[in-house]
Design a protein around this motif. Structure first.
Motif, PDB file in Angstrom:
ATOM      1  N   TYR A  57      14.044  -9.120  22.664  1.00  0.00           N
ATOM      2  CA  TYR A  57      14.475  -8.425  21.446  1.00  0.00           C
ATOM      3  C   TYR A  57      14.523  -6.906  21.622  1.00  0.00           C
ATOM      4  O   TYR A  57      15.274  -6.223  20.902  1.00  0.00           O
ATOM      5  N   ILE A  58      13.726  -6.351  22.508  1.00  0.00           N
ATOM      6  CA  ILE A  58      13.495  -4.904  22.510  1.00  0.00           C
ATOM      7  C   ILE A  58      14.770  -4.084  22.698  1.00  0.00           C
ATOM      8  O   ILE A  58      15.029  -3.160  21.900  1.00  0.00           O
ATOM      9  N   PRO A  59      15.619  -4.363  23.699  1.00  0.00           N
ATOM     10  CA  PRO A  59      16.857  -3.558  23.788  1.00  0.00           C
ATOM     11  C   PRO A  59      17.721  -3.674  22.542  1.00  0.00           C
ATOM     12  O   PRO A  59      18.348  -2.681  22.112  1.00  0.00           O
ATOM     13  N   ARG A  60      17.751  -4.842  21.933  1.00  0.00           N
ATOM     14  CA  ARG A  60      18.533  -5.031  20.713  1.00  0.00           C
ATOM     15  C   ARG A  60      17.957  -4.227  19.554  1.00  0.00           C
ATOM     16  O   ARG A  60      18.710  -3.724  18.694  1.00  0.00           O
ATOM     17  N   LEU A  61      16.646  -4.094  19.517  1.00  0.00           N
ATOM     18  CA  LEU A  61      15.999  -3.299  18.470  1.00  0.00           C
ATOM     19  C   LEU A  61      16.459  -1.843  18.557  1.00  0.00           C
ATOM     20  O   LEU A  61      16.820  -1.229  17.542  1.00  0.00           O
ATOM     21  N   PHE A  62      16.459  -1.281  19.754  1.00  0.00           N
ATOM     22  CA  PHE A  62      16.847   0.115  19.902  1.00  0.00           C
ATOM     23  C   PHE A  62      18.355   0.318  19.810  1.00  0.00           C
ATOM     24  O   PHE A  62      18.818   1.435  19.551  1.00  0.00           O
ATOM     25  N   ASP A  63      19.121  -0.760  19.998  1.00  0.00           N
ATOM     26  CA  ASP A  63      20.584  -0.683  19.877  1.00  0.00           C
ATOM     27  C   ASP A  63      21.063  -0.862  18.445  1.00  0.00           C
ATOM     28  O   ASP A  63      22.280  -0.837  18.199  1.00  0.00           O
ATOM     29  N   LEU A  64      20.151  -1.037  17.503  1.00  0.00           N
ATOM     30  CA  LEU A  64      20.561  -1.119  16.097  1.00  0.00           C
ATOM     31  C   LEU A  64      21.309   0.154  15.704  1.00  0.00           C
ATOM     32  O   LEU A  64      21.055   1.237  16.249  1.00  0.00           O
ATOM     33  N   PRO A  65      22.218   0.062  14.747  1.00  0.00           N
ATOM     34  CA  PRO A  65      22.898   1.277  14.276  1.00  0.00           C
ATOM     35  C   PRO A  65      21.884   2.326  13.817  1.00  0.00           C
ATOM     36  O   PRO A  65      20.849   1.983  13.220  1.00  0.00           O
ATOM     37  N   GLN A  66      22.181   3.593  14.100  1.00  0.00           N
ATOM     38  CA  GLN A  66      21.242   4.652  13.730  1.00  0.00           C
ATOM     39  C   GLN A  66      20.928   4.638  12.239  1.00  0.00           C
ATOM     40  O   GLN A  66      19.795   4.889  11.825  1.00  0.00           O
ATOM     41  N   GLU A  67      21.925   4.310  11.429  1.00  0.00           N
ATOM     42  CA  GLU A  67      21.706   4.241   9.985  1.00  0.00           C
ATOM     43  C   GLU A  67      20.648   3.203   9.640  1.00  0.00           C
ATOM     44  O   GLU A  67      19.802   3.415   8.748  1.00  0.00           O
ATOM     45  N   ALA A  68      20.665   2.062  10.345  1.00  0.00           N
ATOM     46  CA  ALA A  68      19.678   1.007  10.087  1.00  0.00           C
ATOM     47  C   ALA A  68      18.284   1.466  10.498  1.00  0.00           C
ATOM     48  O   ALA A  68      17.293   1.155   9.813  1.00  0.00           O
ATOM     49  N   LYS A  69      18.199   2.187  11.600  1.00  0.00           N
ATOM     50  CA  LYS A  69      16.899   2.707  12.035  1.00  0.00           C
ATOM     51  C   LYS A  69      16.403   3.766  11.056  1.00  0.00           C
ATOM     52  O   LYS A  69      15.208   3.813  10.721  1.00  0.00           O
ATOM     53  N   ASN A  70      17.317   4.604  10.578  1.00  0.00           N
ATOM     54  CA  ASN A  70      16.919   5.660   9.643  1.00  0.00           C
ATOM     55  C   ASN A  70      16.397   5.094   8.327  1.00  0.00           C
ATOM     56  O   ASN A  70      15.626   5.761   7.634  1.00  0.00           O
ATOM     57  N   GLN A  71      16.818   3.871   7.970  1.00  0.00           N
ATOM     58  CA  GLN A  71      16.347   3.250   6.735  1.00  0.00           C
ATOM     59  C   GLN A  71      14.840   3.026   6.745  1.00  0.00           C
ATOM     60  O   GLN A  71      14.216   2.908   5.687  1.00  0.00           O
ATOM     61  N   ILE A  72      14.259   2.923   7.944  1.00  0.00           N
ATOM     62  CA  ILE A  72      12.815   2.672   8.037  1.00  0.00           C
ATOM     63  C   ILE A  72      12.118   3.828   8.747  1.00  0.00           C
ATOM     64  O   ILE A  72      11.156   3.635   9.490  1.00  0.00           O
TER      65      ILE A  72
END
Length: 364
Positions: A57-72
């Protein structure tokens, strides 16, 4: 410096399951705790399938859209849980080149208005959108629960290694519903030639124990030995790297060693380095200065034979002599994430940052 070290020992957890071989494990553990402060743990109890699923899962976690990461973003959370962007922290005045997510075991915060602020340190995690990375939350929570169980079993063995009853350290933990342990998922990008090699600078960990899963084949972790030399801790598949935190060093009066460590960024032309540290906490209200552990004389003598380390490059978590454990941890988090402190802990923010939000902060 008769007890100096040039490598980190590997301990086989399978030895614990047989009464005939358990004493050998305890002896090896005693040496690692007192003389090194770090060890590899092989044949442990955490499911390899769960570990492999998490690593996938880890590479996929960091490949999430920046907007999705910014939500949390972590700044949303008074519990310092969530996403931290690349280069958000500094150690010893230099940028730490890592991107990370902080998650924790499930916990309902115990803080209420009028209660000590450090009780707000623990609370629910922020998770990425399930639709964007289905199954990640469940996998991460199972992983944290299994490492938590291993860490409690390991603490009882640690007590035996110090010549104490196996339950001697239980008093530093609350009941399960009052405890929370923290994990990170960390990405160290490869150096593109414009960066220093500092993935994270020299530091100590705060609590009793850290269990590190190296989730890619990269070197980078280094520990500082008694004479101040930096020793490589290369990845060994199927193991955890376990190290001692400052709280355990303090409560054992220096018998256990909290060892200074750092991470170097992957070199130019490499791929990202991934890791998943698990930080085993102790009770937020534990006052370590009030606790005295009665070690056998022959165990205390081993500290004298070891000698004292030279001055290390790490200086963090020095308040255990006067503050409860939760306050010590909160101070560390405020220093490393002033944006969170400014929003959720304004009084502490003003105390440590009287001139306002700094351009550079200390990760430790």
């Amino acid at each position: 410096m008769a007890a100096n070290f040039s490598s980190v020992p590997v301990l086989d957890f399978a030895l614990v399951s047989d009464n005939a071989t358990k004493p050998e494990f305890i002896l090896q553990l005693r040496h690692a705790l007192i003389n090194v402060g770090f060890l590899y743990l092989s044949n442990h109890t955490v499911s390899q399938k769960v570990t492999n699923d998490l690593i996938d899962y880890i590479p996929r976690l960091f490949d999430l859209p920046q907007e999705a990461k910014n939500q949390i973003f972590m700044a949303n959370s008074p519990h310092f849980l969530g996403y931290s962007k690349l280069g958000a922290e500094f150690t010893k005045g230099k940028t730490d080149y890592r991107e990370q997510f902080d998650f924790a075991t499930p916990h309902e915060t115990q803080w209420k208005p009028g209660a000590p602020e450090h009780l707000r340190l623990w609370g629910p995690s922020q998770w990425p959108d399930e639709d964007l990375i289905p199954g990640f939350k469940n996998t991460m929570e199972i992983y944290l629960q299994q490492v938590q169980a291993l860490s409690y079993q390991f603490i009882s063995l640690l007590a035996e290694a110090f010549g104490l009853p196996s339950d001697a350290l239980n008093k530093f933990y609350d009941t399960d519903e009052l405890m929370q342990h923290r994990g990170k998922v960390v990405k160290y990008p490869a150096n593109d030639g414009s960066l220093t090699d500092q993935g994270v600078g020299p530091h100590y960990d705060a609590g009793f124990l850290t269990f590190l899963l190296t989730a890619s084949p990269h070197r980078g972790l280094q520990v500082q030995n008694l004479s101040g030399q930096w020793i490589d801790v290369p990845p060994i598949p199927g193991t955890f790297v376990v190290n001692i935190g400052k709280a355990l060093e303090f409560v054992t009066r220096g018998l256990a060693r909290a060892t200074s460590h750092r991470v170097l960024s992957p070199p130019v032309g490499s791929t990202p380095r991934y890791s998943v540290p698990f930080f085993q906490n102790i009770s937020l209200n534990a006052r370590l200065a009030d606790e005295v552990l009665d070690f056998p004389p022959e165990i205390l003598q081993l500290k004298q034979l070891r000698g004292d380390p030279v001055q290390t490059d790490s200086v963090n978590f020095a308040e255990f002599d006067r503050e409860p454990s939760g306050k010590v941890n909160l101070i560390g988090r405020v220093k490393s994430h002033p944006d969170v402190a400014q929003r959720h802990y304004p009084d502490l923010f003003a105390q440590y940052f009287p001139n306002g939000l700094p351009k550079q902060v200390s990760a430790y």
